[in-house]
Design an enzyme around this catalytic site. Structure first.
Site, mmCIF file in Angstrom:
data_model
loop_
_atom_site.group_PDB
_atom_site.id
_atom_site.type_symbol
_atom_site.label_atom_id
_atom_site.label_comp_id
_atom_site.label_asym_id
_atom_site.label_seq_id
_atom_site.Cartn_x
_atom_site.Cartn_y
_atom_site.Cartn_z
ATOM 1 N N TRP A 101 -12.547 -13.398 0.993
ATOM 2 C CA TRP A 101 -11.220 -12.742 1.073
ATOM 3 C C TRP A 101 -10.832 -12.976 2.806
ATOM 4 O O TRP A 101 -9.486 -13.261 3.115
ATOM 5 C CB TRP A 101 -11.128 -11.251 0.826
ATOM 6 N N ASP A 175 -7.798 -5.308 6.003
ATOM 7 C CA ASP A 175 -7.688 -5.377 4.864
ATOM 8 C C ASP A 175 -8.390 -4.531 3.928
ATOM 9 O O ASP A 175 -9.652 -4.655 3.778
ATOM 10 C CB ASP A 175 -7.920 -6.947 4.045
ATOM 11 N N LYS A 199 -6.924 -2.368 -6.957
ATOM 12 C CA LYS A 199 -8.348 -1.897 -7.108
ATOM 13 C C LYS A 199 -8.874 -0.524 -7.306
ATOM 14 O O LYS A 199 -9.244 -0.072 -7.970
ATOM 15 C CB LYS A 199 -9.108 -2.496 -5.857
HETATM 16 C C1 LIG Z 1 -8.148 -8.441 -4.483
HETATM 17 C C2 LIG Z 1 -8.065 -8.752 -3.081
HETATM 18 C C3 LIG Z 1 -7.214 -9.297 -2.392
HETATM 19 C C4 LIG Z 1 -5.921 -10.148 -2.979
HETATM 20 O O1 LIG Z 1 -5.102 -9.456 -3.392
HETATM 21 P P1 LIG Z 1 -3.916 -10.055 -4.265
HETATM 22 O O2 LIG Z 1 -3.148 -8.709 -4.798
HETATM 23 O O3 LIG Z 1 -4.323 -10.866 -5.579
HETATM 24 O O4 LIG Z 1 -2.981 -10.774 -3.436
HETATM 25 C C5 LIG Z 1 -7.186 -9.406 -0.905
HETATM 26 N N1 LIG Z 1 -7.989 -8.801 -0.330
HETATM 27 C C6 LIG Z 1 -9.079 -8.207 -0.880
HETATM 28 C C7 LIG Z 1 -10.251 -7.525 0.003
HETATM 29 C C8 LIG Z 1 -9.230 -7.945 -2.254
HETATM 30 O O5 LIG Z 1 -10.231 -7.483 -2.907
#
Ligand SMILES: *Cc1c(COP(=O)(O)O)cnc(C)c1O
Length: 368
Positions: A101, A175, A199
């Site tokens: 990521w 993030d 998530k």
């Molecule tokens: C799932 C995830 C993303 C991607 O998110 P999207 O909603 O698919 O754009 C980005 N960063 C992390 C850490 C994730 O777990």
């Protein structure tokens, strides 16, 4: 009837109570004669839903007054562009690479600024965390970006880096897509945090951004208005139609979180205690099993996403099929890593992890 335990990495399981409440309110929210999906986002009803959701989130995460809470769209990946468009001023930004990521974040940012890699754990195949004392921080960085929890590799910062203590004035961008609300956030170390909702919060389609006031108002002129944090903040996340149903479900999850208690703790502190217990149970079993293995450095193992391998991978398909038969769903690992992955976000109860460990133990006994 009890539902199966769903270990999906995302979109992921939501609390039964939340889904049942949403089902009950589907046709008629609080006697107003409309479902939430059918309401004007500017009407009295939805305004109360959105402002309650923000207030509950602020309380749960102890968000200081000088931070804005923004409800956006586009997910974590869109933020990979939106962050540099708003914060970089086209200059230098520092990225710490810890897995898939953060790699994606760094790659996307290169389109908008001089995005540097200042540390990486690629030499350990993303199973460790580079020591912040060794990061090659740029003197002129507009921000430093980290991924708080690498959902695919199962690597998590156990505390956020203190950039000021490392001599940097740059704001930290985090993030927190896959560990938001699983533990407290130390806002004294953070300038901006973002995450997709799917998530640990609610349905896909909602993106949460929490940003310090002084970071607004610096967007590149090419930044779309709907993605300009200043514009979004000034319009209380209603510059354009926000993802109303996602905000509503997120609000129900926030209320569910506020009701949670664990050993005298409440809310996020209760969730953290539960997440520590859940992840410890699983890692301790894996480490002692002799049949399964987790390759991540113990100091930075994720509490949310636990990748693991069967030492004899010929049993993988049988492991997954038998798990499904026992009501343990979506345990297959990400294709880039292989093996298995158990995602055990806030909505996963301890009983779900106990059921998983029970299956693993029983399977190992038959095949070991
Ligand atoms: C799932 C995830 C993303 C991607 O998110 P999207 O909603 O698919 O754009 C980005 N960063 C992390 C850490 C994730 O777990």
């Amino acid at each position: 009837m009890a539902r199966p335990y769903n270990f999906s990495a995302g979109p992921a399981a939501l609390p039964d109570e939340v889904l049942a409440q949403a089902a009950g309110e589907m046709l008629d929210w609080h006697g107003c004669g409309m479902g939430v999906m059918e309401m004007s986002h500017r009407g009295r009803e939805f305004q109360s839903i959105a402002s309650q959701a923000e207030a509950d989130l602020r309380e749960l995460l102890a968000v200081p007054e000088h931070f804005h809470v923004l409800f956006m769209q586009g997910g974590g990946l869109a933020e990979n562009a939106i962050v540099p468009m708003n914060l970089s001023k086209g200059g230098v930004a520092d990225y710490v690479i810890t897995g898939s990521w953060s790699q994606k974040s760094h790659k996307e940012a290169q389109r908008y600024c001089e995005a540097r890699t200042i540390a990486s754990n690629a030499d350990t195949r993303h199973t460790s965390l580079p020591d912040p004392a060794q990061w090659q921080l740029s003197a002129d960085a507009a921000y430093v970006h980290v991924c708080g929890n690498e959902t695919i590799h199962g690597v998590e910062f156990q505390s956020l880096p203190d950039l000021a203590a490392l001599g940097s004035q740059a704001p930290l961008v985090v993030d927190f897509s896959s560990n938001v609300l699983s533990r407290p956030t130390d806002w004294s170390r953070v300038g901006l945090a973002y995450g997709g909702a799917q998530k640990n919060i609610g349905p896909a389609g909602l993106t949460l951004v929490i940003v310090r006031d002084d970071l607004l108002g610096h967007a590149l002129s090419i930044c779309p208005s709907a993605f300009n944090y200043r514009t979004v903040a000034d319009n209380h996340s209603m510059f354009n139609t926000p993802p109303t149903y996602g905000i509503y479900i997120a609000g129900l999850v926030f209320q569910w979180l506020r009701r949670q208690t664990e050993g005298g703790l409440h809310g996020v502190a209760a969730m953290e205690a539960r997440n520590v217990a859940k992840s410890r149970l699983l890692y301790d079993y894996i480490d002692g099993s002799g049949f399964y293995v987790n390759k991540v450095d113990r100091a930075c193992r994720s509490r949310m996403n636990v990748p693991f391998f069967l030492k004899d991978e010929r049993h993988n398909d049988a492991f997954l099929a038998e798990a499904r038969d026992k009501g343990l769903l979506q345990l297959k690992g990400h294709k880039s890593v292989g093996g298995m992955r158990a995602s055990i976000y806030n909505a996963m109860p301890l009983a779900g992890v106990q059921a998983l460990v029970g299956h693993m133990r029983e399977f190992a006994a038959r095949h070991g």
